[in-house]
Design a protein around this motif. Structure first.
Motif, PDB file in Angstrom:
ATOM      1  N   ASP A  88       0.863  -1.190   0.000  1.00 51.14           N
ATOM      2  CA  ASP A  88       0.000   0.000   0.000  1.00 51.14           C
ATOM      3  C   ASP A  88       0.897   1.236   0.000  1.00 51.14           C
ATOM      4  O   ASP A  88       1.581   1.513   0.984  1.00 51.14           O
ATOM      5  N   HIS A  91       0.166   3.928   2.782  1.00 47.31           N
ATOM      6  CA  HIS A  91       0.623   3.434   4.082  1.00 47.31           C
ATOM      7  C   HIS A  91       2.146   3.464   4.159  1.00 47.31           C
ATOM      8  O   HIS A  91       2.731   3.832   5.186  1.00 47.31           O
ATOM      9  N   HIS A 125       5.489   3.719  -6.932  1.00 44.86           N
ATOM     10  CA  HIS A 125       5.509   3.372  -5.507  1.00 44.86           C
ATOM     11  C   HIS A 125       6.809   3.841  -4.865  1.00 44.86           C
ATOM     12  O   HIS A 125       6.799   4.564  -3.851  1.00 44.86           O
TER      13      HIS A 125
END
Length: 297
Positions: A88, A91, A125
């Motif tokens: 995630d 997160h 990411h």
């Protein structure tokens, strides 16, 4: 292109997270273990909150507290790298920021797992996490766990990010790793203990090791011998460490094995959190027998 350096030292441990008998974070044990690894095993750095640190089953608050504890214990004489990446991205950004606040000196960013994102997603990411902090970052490429490897083209683009400076390489493909290392200038650390010497010989600058919990001094001696041109001695030490490989990466999962081995030496660890089981008596005996058979070279 970047010069090949050792930004985080040479020999690092992927440190376990000690728990109390009731299963809570053992902060006193974490400090004791960190001092043992740095002062007695001679390690240059500790990687916290990774897979070996049971990151899937520790809370965000525990992760931050562990970093604070270890930084206070040994942060003045060892590199403290905090795992701060999950599947995630949002997160992960929060974890990275909390690790930075807790005093981590660098971050370990693993390829997003389970969701199998495309390379575009993997690059986004890593870019999002590294862009949210002021810390240097080590990418963690481990296809056996993440399912998706980082491709060479992604590495070439990610290497342009000034905060992404290193790779923990658990691909077990030394040829591809060498090619990417040369093309990108990223600093490589071996993440597969069975390949520690081979990776070092092909230009990787050090290791993030599990077995270093118990044989960090021997790994350092192996690298010292290689650096001094004594390849025969380095190879002999590598051979002598085979029982450590059998003990800690054999029939039991790595966390289970290391915690059992530490308990046998009277060091903090505690039992793993489920779904990882504690070592059975048979497994514990196997670990003890193999570690006892390591011969000095």
């Amino acid at each position: 292109m970047r010069n090949v350096t050792r930004p985080f030292g040479r020999t690092l441990a992927a440190m376990i997270t000690p728990f109390t008998p009731s299963g809570e974070l053992d902060v006193h044990g974490a400090a004791e273990l960190a001092r043992y690894l740095v002062d007695e095993q001679g390690l240059d750095g500790l990687v916290l909150n990774g897979t070996t640190g049971e990151s899937p089953t520790t809370t965000d608050a525990e992760k931050a507290q562990l970093v604070e504890t270890v930084v206070d214990a040994v942060g003045d004489r060892a590199h403290i790298i905090a795992g701060a990446s999950t599947y995630d991205t949002r997160h992960s950004v929060r974890l990275a920021q909390e690790a930075e606040k807790a005093g981590a000196q660098a971050l370990l960013l693993v390829t997003p797992y389970y969701s199998r994102p495309p390379q575009e997603g993997i690059e986004a990411h890593f870019s999002a996490i590294s862009g949210a902090v002021e810390l240097p970052c080590m990418l963690y490429d481990i296809p056996p766990r993440s399912s998706v490897p980082i491709t060479e083209s992604s590495y070439l683009r990610l290497a342009e990010n000034p905060r992404i400076i290193a790779v923990k390489d658990a691909t077990a493909d030394l040829s591809a790793s060498q090619r990417i290392r040369v093309a990108t200038g990223l600093t490589y650390y071996c993440g597969v203990d069975a390949l520690n010497l081979a990776a070092y010989a092909t230009g990787q600058v050090g290791v993030v090791s599990v077995i270093a919990h118990l044989v960090g001094k021997e790994i350092n001696a192996m690298f010292d011998a290689f650096d001094e041109g004594d390849v025969e001695r380095a190879s002999a030490i590598n051979d002598a460490l085979l029982p450590a490989m059998r003990a800690l990466q054999g029939p039991a999962q790595g966390v289970t094995a290391v915690k059992a081995a530490l308990a046998q030496r009277g060091l903090p660890g505690g039992e793993p959190r489920l779904p990882l089981p504690a070592a059975s008596t048979v497994i514990a005996d196997f670990i003890a027998e193999n570690l006892a058979s390591i011969k000095e070279v």
